[in-house]
Design a protein around this motif. Sequence first.
Motif, short mmCIF file in Angstrom:
data_model
loop_
_atom_site.label_atom_id
_atom_site.label_comp_id
_atom_site.label_asym_id
_atom_site.label_seq_id
_atom_site.Cartn_x
_atom_site.Cartn_y
_atom_site.Cartn_z
N ARG A 24 0.82 -1.21 0.00
CA ARG A 24 0.00 0.00 0.00
C ARG A 24 0.86 1.27 0.00
O ARG A 24 0.37 2.35 0.25
CB ARG A 24 -0.93 0.00 1.22
CG ARG A 24 -1.89 -1.19 1.21
CD ARG A 24 -2.84 -1.14 2.37
NE ARG A 24 -3.62 0.08 2.42
CZ ARG A 24 -4.76 0.30 1.75
NH1 ARG A 24 -5.21 -0.64 0.94
NH2 ARG A 24 -5.41 1.42 1.87
N HIS A 25 2.13 1.10 -0.30
CA HIS A 25 3.05 2.24 -0.30
C HIS A 25 2.70 3.25 -1.38
O HIS A 25 2.94 4.45 -1.22
CB HIS A 25 4.48 1.74 -0.48
CG HIS A 25 5.51 2.81 -0.33
ND1 HIS A 25 5.79 3.38 0.89
CD2 HIS A 25 6.29 3.43 -1.24
CE1 HIS A 25 6.72 4.31 0.71
NE2 HIS A 25 7.04 4.36 -0.57
N HIS A 26 2.10 2.79 -2.48
CA HIS A 26 1.76 3.68 -3.58
C HIS A 26 0.64 4.65 -3.23
O HIS A 26 0.42 5.64 -3.92
CB HIS A 26 1.36 2.86 -4.82
CG HIS A 26 0.08 2.11 -4.64
ND1 HIS A 26 0.02 0.91 -3.95
CD2 HIS A 26 -1.18 2.39 -5.03
CE1 HIS A 26 -1.24 0.48 -3.94
NE2 HIS A 26 -1.99 1.37 -4.60
N LEU A 27 -0.07 4.40 -2.14
CA LEU A 27 -1.18 5.27 -1.73
C LEU A 27 -0.71 6.50 -0.96
O LEU A 27 -1.50 7.39 -0.68
CB LEU A 27 -2.17 4.49 -0.87
CG LEU A 27 -2.88 3.34 -1.58
CD1 LEU A 27 -3.71 2.54 -0.62
CD2 LEU A 27 -3.74 3.88 -2.70
N GLY A 28 0.57 6.53 -0.60
CA GLY A 28 1.09 7.69 0.12
C GLY A 28 1.37 7.37 1.56
O GLY A 28 1.28 6.23 2.01
N LEU A 29 1.69 8.42 2.31
CA LEU A 29 2.09 8.26 3.71
C LEU A 29 0.91 7.85 4.56
O LEU A 29 -0.19 8.38 4.41
CB LEU A 29 2.67 9.58 4.21
CG LEU A 29 3.47 9.54 5.49
CD1 LEU A 29 4.73 8.70 5.29
CD2 LEU A 29 3.86 10.95 5.90
N LEU A 30 1.13 6.87 5.43
CA LEU A 30 0.09 6.40 6.33
C LEU A 30 -0.03 7.36 7.51
O LEU A 30 0.95 7.66 8.18
CB LEU A 30 0.42 4.99 6.83
CG LEU A 30 -0.58 4.35 7.77
CD1 LEU A 30 -1.89 4.10 7.03
CD2 LEU A 30 -0.04 3.04 8.30
N GLU A 31 -1.24 7.86 7.76
CA GLU A 31 -1.45 8.82 8.83
C GLU A 31 -1.58 8.09 10.16
O GLU A 31 -2.41 7.20 10.32
CB GLU A 31 -2.72 9.63 8.55
CG GLU A 31 -2.93 10.75 9.52
CD GLU A 31 -4.16 11.57 9.20
OE1 GLU A 31 -4.06 12.80 9.25
OE2 GLU A 31 -5.21 10.98 8.91
N LYS A 32 -0.76 8.48 11.11
CA LYS A 32 -0.80 7.89 12.44
C LYS A 32 -1.74 8.70 13.32
O LYS A 32 -2.22 9.77 12.94
CB LYS A 32 0.60 7.89 13.07
CG LYS A 32 1.64 7.19 12.23
CD LYS A 32 1.40 5.71 12.16
CE LYS A 32 2.54 5.04 11.40
NZ LYS A 32 2.37 3.62 11.30
N LYS A 33 -1.98 8.21 14.53
CA LYS A 33 -2.93 8.88 15.42
C LYS A 33 -2.45 10.27 15.80
O LYS A 33 -3.24 11.21 15.84
CB LYS A 33 -3.15 8.05 16.68
CG LYS A 33 -4.18 8.65 17.61
CD LYS A 33 -4.47 7.78 18.79
CE LYS A 33 -5.52 8.42 19.67
NZ LYS A 33 -5.88 7.57 20.80
#
Length: 75
Positions: A24-33
């Motif tokens: 899922r890296h192509h979707l962009g940065l994963l937002e943390k809490k």
Amino acid sequence: MSSWKKSSKVGQVQHRERSQPSARHHLGLLEKKKDYKERAIDYQTKGNVIRELKKKALDKNPEEYYFNMINTKLK
């Protein structure tokens, strides 16, 4: 008693959030809490400022006049 509580937590592992899967890296940065909280607080404060400005604009008297109104220009 409080020293007993502190000593019992020494061996505990600190909770960490999962990293983003490589698929899922192509979707962009994963937002943390913490990122979400920071963004939500910023959004709320901006909304509050806009709400207050709208309230001030509604409360303003349309018949008010200042000599400075003639000479100033908005950029």
